[in-house]
Design a protein around this motif. Structure first.
Motif, PDB file in Angstrom:
ATOM      1  N   UNK A 237       1.003  -1.215  -0.123  1.00 54.67           N
ATOM      2  CA  UNK A 237      -0.118  -0.148  -0.179  1.00 54.67           C
ATOM      3  C   UNK A 237       0.819   1.070   0.160  1.00 54.67           C
ATOM      4  N   UNK A 238       0.392   2.352  -0.583  1.00 52.58           N
ATOM      5  CA  UNK A 238       1.242   3.357  -0.745  1.00 52.58           C
ATOM      6  C   UNK A 238       0.229   4.738  -0.912  1.00 52.58           C
ATOM      7  N   UNK A 243       3.950   2.441  -7.979  1.00 51.16           N
ATOM      8  CA  UNK A 243       5.389   1.913  -8.279  1.00 51.16           C
ATOM      9  C   UNK A 243       5.883   1.692  -6.854  1.00 51.16           C
ATOM     10  N   UNK A 244       5.530   2.806  -5.914  1.00 45.27           N
ATOM     11  CA  UNK A 244       6.125   2.857  -4.325  1.00 45.27           C
ATOM     12  C   UNK A 244       5.326   1.847  -3.532  1.00 45.27           C
ATOM     13  N   UNK A 304       5.796   7.898   5.878  1.00 44.33           N
ATOM     14  CA  UNK A 304       7.276   7.900   5.282  1.00 44.33           C
ATOM     15  C   UNK A 304       7.289   6.565   4.634  1.00 44.33           C
ATOM     16  N   UNK A 305       7.589   6.433   3.299  1.00 41.52           N
ATOM     17  CA  UNK A 305       7.675   5.308   2.612  1.00 41.52           C
ATOM     18  C   UNK A 305       9.101   5.428   1.764  1.00 41.52           C
ATOM     19  N   UNK A 306      10.285   4.540   2.363  1.00 42.94           N
ATOM     20  CA  UNK A 306      11.489   4.870   1.772  1.00 42.94           C
ATOM     21  C   UNK A 306      11.970   6.187   1.714  1.00 42.94           C
ATOM     22  N   UNK A 323      13.497  12.365   8.844  1.00 44.64           N
ATOM     23  CA  UNK A 323      12.587  12.627   9.853  1.00 44.64           C
ATOM     24  C   UNK A 323      11.206  12.005   9.545  1.00 44.64           C
ATOM     25  N   UNK A 324      10.788  10.638  10.015  1.00 43.62           N
ATOM     26  CA  UNK A 324       9.582  10.248   9.636  1.00 43.62           C
ATOM     27  C   UNK A 324       8.561  11.062   9.679  1.00 43.62           C
ATOM     28  N   UNK A 325       7.529  11.162   8.759  1.00 47.05           N
ATOM     29  CA  UNK A 325       6.343  12.133   8.822  1.00 47.05           C
ATOM     30  C   UNK A 325       5.121  11.340   9.480  1.00 47.05           C
TER      31      UNK A 325
END
Length: 749
Positions: A237-238, A243-244, A304-306, A323-325
Motif C-alpha cells: 500500500x502507498x 510503483x512505491x 514515510x515510504x523509503x 525525519x519520518x512524517x
C-alpha cells in the motif's frame, strides 16, 4: 544488541522467573506470557452508546491498518476482507473477496457468514463457514499477506474492489487506487503467487472482458480452476503511487510465508509493549493495561515510504530528510495523556511527530499549527488549538528534535489568526475580535440568531469550552515564550491565560456563559442548557465537566471556589449529582457524556484529569479511591470494557498512566500527580535508557491507599513529583493499605 531488544529479553526472563510456579491445567508445564499475549483487541468492541473500539490489526504507528468489516461486533456478516483502513475507525479503501460458486453471482463485495475468528495485533484468522474458506492474514508496516484456503471442489475467484477508483491487471499483478478526500489517493499493488487461468472486470454491475475498470465498485476478478486449494496473496500500500506500493511489498513481504510475517509482527509488538513491564496485579488488570497500551500505538501513523511521503497538506510528495512524517492525530484528545506517555517511552518518535506538525503548518496555506491532522489533511475539528500543549510539554521534558521557534510561531498564529470558532479553519473574525477585547466568547440567548459566518451550524459557538480551552492554550504559549526569552509575549499570554475568570459565576461556582453585554445567561440549567451536546454553551459535555477545565491553574480554581473544603465538596457533588432525567432523555441530548458516576463522565477526554484534582486540595486519598473505582467500573476485560469513544489512544493513555500510579494533569508542566497503582511492580523504560520504577509494597486489590512513600530513597509526603525527579531513572516506593491514611500528602499546597 539494541537497547529495546535487550530490555525485551530481560523482561521475558523476569516473566519466566515470576511464572515458574504457574501450571497449565491438566499438566505440569510452566508458562509465561509475553506483553502482546495480554492484549485483547475485542475489549470495548460493543459501545455503550456511540463509537466502539475496533479490533485493529497493525504494527505500532504503521501506515497499514485493518480490521474485520462488519456493522458492529455483533454483525452477522463480514463484508469481504479489508486491505487497508485509511483512517482511525474509517472503512476499507480496497476490498478482497475470495469466492466459490456461480460465476454469474459474483459481486464486487461478497458478504460472508463467519466463525472461529482469532485476532491479535499482528494476525488474523477467520473461517468463512457458508463459503467453506479459511483465511489467514499477517502484516508488516506498509504491506501484508493473505493465505486463502478453498475447501469446495469448485472454480475459485478473487475479487479485488477499489470502492471508488481504478483497478488494473497487467498479466502478473493487480494494481489500482482509490480516491480519498482532498485530492488524496491510496494506491495498491498485489501479486498472487498462483497465476489465474483468466481475468475479467466488474463495472457498473456487469462482467466485462477487460484489464482495467474504473468508477464506483470497479473490480478485477481473478479466476482459478476447480483444482485450486490455496492462494497466497501479497500486497503493498502507498500514498505516493503504485510503483512505491510495489516497492513496499517487495521490501517487507516478498518471499516470506504467513508464519514468518506473523512472527516478525509479534516480535515488533513485544518490543513496543515491553517498554513498560508490570507484574503483581490480576490477570484482568494486566490485560486491561496492555490492551490500553496497544491502543496507544494505533495513532498517529508514519506515512514515510523509503524516505518519502505524500502530504495532503500541500498535495505534494516530499523527502522526509531522515525525519519520518506522522499524521492522523486527533490532538484535542491526544494532548492530554497520549503525547505525554510517548514523551516517556518513545521520545524520538514524539520529536518526529511534533516536527511533522510544524512541517504541516509550513505546507498549508496558512502557517497555523494543525488541530486534527489526518491522512487527507487537517480537518480542523473540535474546539481550541491544543497542539501547543504537546509542543511545550515535550520541550519542558527535554525533547529537542524540533524547531521550537517555528513551533511557537505556528501555534501563536493558529490561536490568534485562525478563528476560535469550533470545527472551522477560517481566519479570525468578529467572534475572535470580541474575545481579544473582552476576554471571553459571547453566548447567544435562546432564540437569538447566529450571524457570524465562522460558526459551524451544528457545532455552534461552544463559548464556555472555547474560553476555557483558549485560556489554557495561551498559558502554553506563554510558557514557550518564556523558554524563548520573549518576555513581552510571555507577560501578554500569561495575563490572557486568566480569561477563564471572566466567565466564573461566584454565586453558583460554575463557569457560566455570558452574552455580548457581559450578562450571565439566566435562568440556566447546568446539566441540559445548550441543546444537543450542550454545544450552545459547552461542548459534548455539560457544565459539570467544564467546571474543572482549568488544568493550568488549579490553585486559582480552588481559590475561586472558596478554598479546599468547598473545592472538594464540589468534586464530591459532581460524583453524586443525579442525571436529572431518565437515561433515555439524558443520553438523547448528551450522547458523548456516558460512563457516568453522577454527573462525572468517564467516557470523554475533558474528564480525564478530574479524579486527580483531590490531590490539590489536601485529600489525595480520594484520588486513590476514585481512580480504582473508575477504572474497575469502566475499563474491563470484556466486550463493553471501554466507556465511550476511545479515540485511538486518547482515552487509553489515561488507563496506562493511572494503572501505573501517576498522571500528567497539566501537559506543559513537568509535574505528575500520584494516584494509586494497580501492580506490585512496574518499570517504565525511559527513552534515554534509564528506568523509572514504581514499587507498591503490601500490594493487593483492596490495598489501594498510600500509607507512606519514598521517591529515590527519600521520604515523600506530597502527591506530586517532577519529570526532573525521574528523567535519569528513579524509584517511587509506596506503602499500601486497605484504609486511607488521610494525612499523607494532605499538606501539599
Amino acid at each position: 544488541m539494541n537497547l529495546h531488544l535487550k530490555r525485551l529479553l530481560l523482561y521475558g526472563i523476569a516473566l519466566l522467573t515470576a511464572a515458574c510456579t504457574a501450571k497449565v491445567e491438566n499438566n505440569n508445564v510452566s508458562t509465561a506470557k509475553q506483553p502482546v499475549d495480554y492484549v485483547n483487541p475485542y475489549m470495548g468492541n460493543i459501545s455503550h452508546l456511540l463509537v466502539p473500539t475496533f479490533p485493529t490489526i497493525h504494527l505500532p504507528n504503521s501506515l497499514l491498518r485493518v480490521y474485520p468489516e462488519r456493522r458492529d461486533f455483533t454483525g452477522d456478516k463480514l463484508s469481504g476482507l479489508p486491505l487497508i483502513i485509511t483512517s482511525h475507525r474509517g472503512s476499507s479503501a480496497f476490498n478482497l473477496s475470495p469466492y466459490q460458486g456461480s460465476k454469474n453471482e459474483i459481486s464486487p463485495v461478497v458478504h460472508y457468514s463467519y466463525d472461529n475468528e482469532k485476532l491479535t495485533p499482528y494476525s488474523y484468522y477467520v473461517y468463512l463457514d457458508d463459503a467453506e474458506i479459511d483465511v489467514d492474514f499477517g502484516l508488516s508496516h506498509q504491506s501484508a499477506m493473505y493465505e486463502i484456503a478453498f475447501n469446495k471442489d469448485e472454480e475459485a475467484y478473487l475479487v479485488l474492489n477499489s470502492r471508488s477508483g481504478e483497478m488494473n491487471w497487467d498479466g502478473k499483478a493487480v494494481s489500482g487506487f482509490q480516491n480519498l478526500a482532498n485530492n488524496t489517493k491510496v494506491y495498491m499493488y498485489m501479486e498472487v503467487e498462483e497465476a489465474p487461468s483468466t481475468t475479467f472486470t466488474i463495472q457498473d454491475n456487469a462482467q466485462v472482458e477487460a484489464a482495467k475498470a474504473s468508477g464506483r465498485n470497479a473490480a478485477i476478478v481473478l479466476e482459478y480452476p476447480q483444482s485450486t486449494k490455496k492462494l497466497h496473496v501479497r500486497y503493498g500500500i502507498s500514498f505516493i503511487d503504485v510503483a512505491q506500493a510495489k516497492k513496499n511489498m517487495q521490501r517487507e513481504v516478498e518471499g516470506k510465508n504467513i508464519a514468518a510475517i506473523q512472527s516478525t509482527g509479534k516480535d515488533v509488538w513485544n518490543e513496543a509493549l515491553g517498554r513498560i513491564a508490570v507484574n503483581g496485579g490480576s490477570e484482568d488488570d494486566q490485560t486491561v493495561f496492555y490492551t490500553s497500551l496497544y491502543r496507544c500505538f494505533e495513532r498517529p501513523v508514519c506515512i514515510s515510504e523509503d524516505g518519502r511521503y505524500y502530504s495532503a497538506f500541500d498535495g505534494s510528495v516530499h523527502e522526509d530528510k531522515g525525519k519520518p512524517f506522522y499524521t492522523d492525530d486527533w490532538i484535542w484528545d491526544s494532548y492530554r495523556a497520549h503525547h505525554p506517555l510517548r514523551v516517556l517511552i518513545d521520545p524520538k518518535k514524539e520529536e518526529n511527530i511534533i516536527n511533522s506538525f510544524v512541517t504541516m503548518a509550513e505546507q498549508m496555506d496558512n502557517f497555523w499549527m494543525p488541530t486534527f491532522p489526518e491522512i487527507t489533511g487537517d480537518s480542523r475539528r473540535m474546539n481550541s488549538n491544543h497542539g501547543v500543549a504537546s509542543v511545550i510539554d515535550a520541550y519542558r521534558k527535554g525533547l529537542r528534535g524540533f524547531d521550537l521557534e517555528k513551533a511557537y510561531e505556528a501555534c501563536k498564529a493558529g490561536i490568534t489568526e485562525k478563528t476560535l470558532a469550533p470545527w472551522s479553519g477560517k481566519p479570525a473574525g468578529e467572534l475572535d475580535q470580541f474575545y481579544k477585547d473582552k476576554g471571553y466568547i459571547p453566548a447567544l440567548r435562546d432564540g437569538e440568531e447566529e450571524t457570524i459566518p465562522e460558526v459551524h451550524n451544528f457545532e455552534r459557538r461552544q463559548p464556555v469550552a472555547v474560553t476555557l480551552g483558549t485560556s489554557y492554550d495561551e498559558w502554553c504559549l506563554a510558557q514557550i515564550a518564556k523558554e524563548l526569552g520573549k518576555t513581552e509575549d510571555y507577560e501578554y499570554f500569561m495575563k490572557r491565560s486568566l480569561n477563564y475568570r471572566n466567565i466564573y459565576n461566584e454565586q453558583t461556582g460554575f463557569f457560566h456563559p455570558k452574552d455580548k453585554n457581559g450578562k450571565f445567561i439566566e435562568p440556566f440549567d447546568y446539566v441540559f442548557a445548550g441543546g444537543m451536546g450542550a454545544r450552545g454553551y459547552y461542548g459534548e459535555n455539560n457544565a459539570w465537566i467544564y467546571r474543572w477545565d482549568v488544568q493550568h491553574n488549579v490553585k486559582d480554581l480552588i481559590s475561586l471556589m472558596g478554598g479546599n473544603e468547598n473545592f472538594v465538596k464540589n468534586l464530591d457533588d459532581m460524583f453524586n449529582a443525579s442525571l436529572g432525567r431518565s437515561k433515555y432523555s439524558f443520553y438523547a441530548q448528551l450522547p458523548d457524556h456516558t460512563g457516568n458516576v453522577g454527573q462525572f463522565s468517564m467516557a470523554n477526554e475533558p474528564s480525564l484529569h478530574i479524579p486527580y484534582l483531590y490531590n490539590y486540595a489536601g485529600q489525595p486519598w480520594k484520588t486513590q479511591k476514585r481512580i480504582h473505582s473508575l477504572i474497575g467500573e469502566w475499563f474491563r476485560n470484556d466486550l463493553m470494557g471501554v466507556p465511550g469513544d476511545e479515540d485511538g489512544g486518547g482515552m487509553s493513555a489515561f488507563v496506562v498512566f493511572s494503572q501505573l500510579g501517576f498522571y500528567p494533569v497539566t501537559p506543559g508542566s513537568t509535574e505528575y500527580n500520584i494516584g494509586s497503582p494497580f501492580f506490585e511492580n512496574s518499570v517504565v523504560h525511559l527513552g534515554n535508557g534509564n528506568d523509572f520504577k514504581i514499587v507498591a509494597k503490601n500490594f493487593s486489590e483492596s490495598n489501594k491507599y498510600i500509607q507512606s512513600a519514598k521517591l529515590n530513597g527519600k521520604e515523600w509526603n506530597k502527591p506530586f513529583f517532577s519529570h526532573d525527579d525521574i528523567k535519569d531513572g528513579g524509584v517511587l516506593e509506596l506503602e499500601m493499605g486497605d484504609k486511607a491514611n488521610k494525612s499523607w500528602g494532605a499538606a501539599a499546597l
